[in-house]
Design a protein around this motif. Structure first.
Motif, PDB file in Angstrom:
ATOM      1  N   SER A   1     -14.227   3.620  47.722  1.00  0.00           N
ATOM      2  CA  SER A   1     -14.664   2.220  47.634  1.00  0.00           C
ATOM      3  C   SER A   1     -13.773   1.393  46.700  1.00  0.00           C
ATOM      4  O   SER A   1     -13.827   0.172  46.703  1.00  0.00           O
ATOM      5  CB  SER A   1     -16.110   2.152  47.146  1.00  0.00           C
ATOM      6  N   ASN A   2     -12.951   2.081  45.903  1.00  0.00           N
ATOM      7  CA  ASN A   2     -12.114   1.360  44.944  1.00  0.00           C
ATOM      8  C   ASN A   2     -10.630   1.396  45.301  1.00  0.00           C
ATOM      9  O   ASN A   2      -9.785   0.988  44.504  1.00  0.00           O
ATOM     10  CB  ASN A   2     -12.345   1.914  43.533  1.00  0.00           C
TER      11      ASN A   2
ATOM     12  N   ASP B   1     -11.458  -2.487  40.804  1.00  0.00           N
ATOM     13  CA  ASP B   1     -12.637  -2.059  40.049  1.00  0.00           C
ATOM     14  C   ASP B   1     -12.309  -1.241  38.795  1.00  0.00           C
ATOM     15  O   ASP B   1     -12.508  -0.026  38.751  1.00  0.00           O
ATOM     16  CB  ASP B   1     -13.577  -1.273  40.974  1.00  0.00           C
TER      17      ASP B   1
HETATM   18 MG   LIG Z   1     -16.274  -0.103  43.071  1.00  0.00          MG
END
Ligand SMILES: [Mg+2]
Ligand SMILES: Nc1ncnc2c1ncn2[C@@H]1O[C@H](COP(=O)(O)OP(=O)(O)OP(=O)(O)O)[C@@H](O)[C@H]1O
Length: 242
Positions: A174-175, A189
């Motif tokens: 997700s990053n 992030d």
């Molecule tokens: Mg994240």
């Protein structure tokens, strides 16, 4: 709902009038998004990321401080994570590595509402990119994506960051984003990141009695796992690029 800005930090790119304009826009936009939920750019455990309407370039990562406080209290988040810290890392990381794209930070707003909610916002570059999490959920990879170069650049970048004492500590699908036009990697992030002196452990936080308070996953190991999972997902042919 009425919003009031408490403080701000501006990056050198945004000054004077432009800064005032962005503030105004963010507040207007914030009033709107509290009443609708349909055009999120993304969501994580601490924040929602919204496009800033009328702006091609900017988005805002909205952190609800109540949510953050709850996470501190129940121990699922160490009390180091804050939008201000993330903003500082974005600025520093951009200076340290050119191997991967890093979103340009613009400003941090610390906002109190008349309903006593405390919201903190990072305004930053809106990426034309998809996350590897999106890819695992079925989004097609940009056509210029090259697995070998992609991960080599990410590894080089982590190397440079570590040499500068910066550890991301939340390397996960997700990053990690893939830029739509170039297929290049982009790391986002930095909310869990740490800056450590040589000899200090970046991944184990101890309390005052020397007991382990929290451990973070090792950046390089996590990247290896991300690569392995993507390879398993795509097979070796990469014919699934769009
Ligand atoms: Mg994240
Ligand atoms: N600058 C950006 N431009 C476009 N999309 C973004 C941007 N920053 C974040 N996103 C999207 O929003 C999602 C959540 O953002 P981010 O990872 O910063 O939030 P978080 O709550 O800190 O996440 P985590 O759960 O990993 O702590 C990302 O996975 C990505 O899809």
């Amino acid at each position: 709902m009425k919003f009031e800005i408490e403080n701000k930090i501006a990056s050198p790119e945004i000054q004077g009038e432009i800064l005032a304009l962005e503030e105004e826009r963010v507040l207007r936009e914030l009033e709107e998004i509290t009443s609708q939920t349909n055009h999120l750019l993304g969501e994580g455990k601490t924040a929602e990321v919204w496009p800033l309407k009328g702006s091609e370039m900017l988005c805002m990562k909205v952190v609800d401080s109540d949510r953050l406080e709850n996470m501190y209290e129940n121990g699922s988040l160490p009390p180091f994570n804050s939008p201000e810290i993330e903003f500082d890392f974005l600025e520093r990381v951009k200076e340290v590595t050119q191997a991967v794209h890093i979103p340009v930070p613009h400003l941090v707003l610390n906002i109190h509402t008349d309903e006593d909610r405390h919201v903190r916002i990072i305004v930053m570059e809106k990426l034309k990119a998809i996350s590897l999490k999106d890819v695992h959920e079925g989004a097609p990879l940009p056509k210029n994506f090259n697995m070998t170069t992609f991960f080599a650049r990410l590894r080089a970048s982590l190397e440079q960051l570590h040499e500068a004492g910066i550890h991301h500590r939340d390397i996960a699908e997700s990053n990690i984003m893939v830029m739509e036009e170039t297929g290049d990697p982009c790391l986002i992030d930095f909310g869990d990141s740490a800056s450590v002196m040589e000899g200090e452990s970046p991944y184990t936080i101890r309390d005052d009695f020397g007991r382990v308070f929290r451990t973070y996953p090792n950046d390089k190991r996590s990247l290896g796992e991300v690569e392995k999972r993507l390879t398993a997902k795509l097979g070796t042919s990469l014919t699934k690029s769009k």
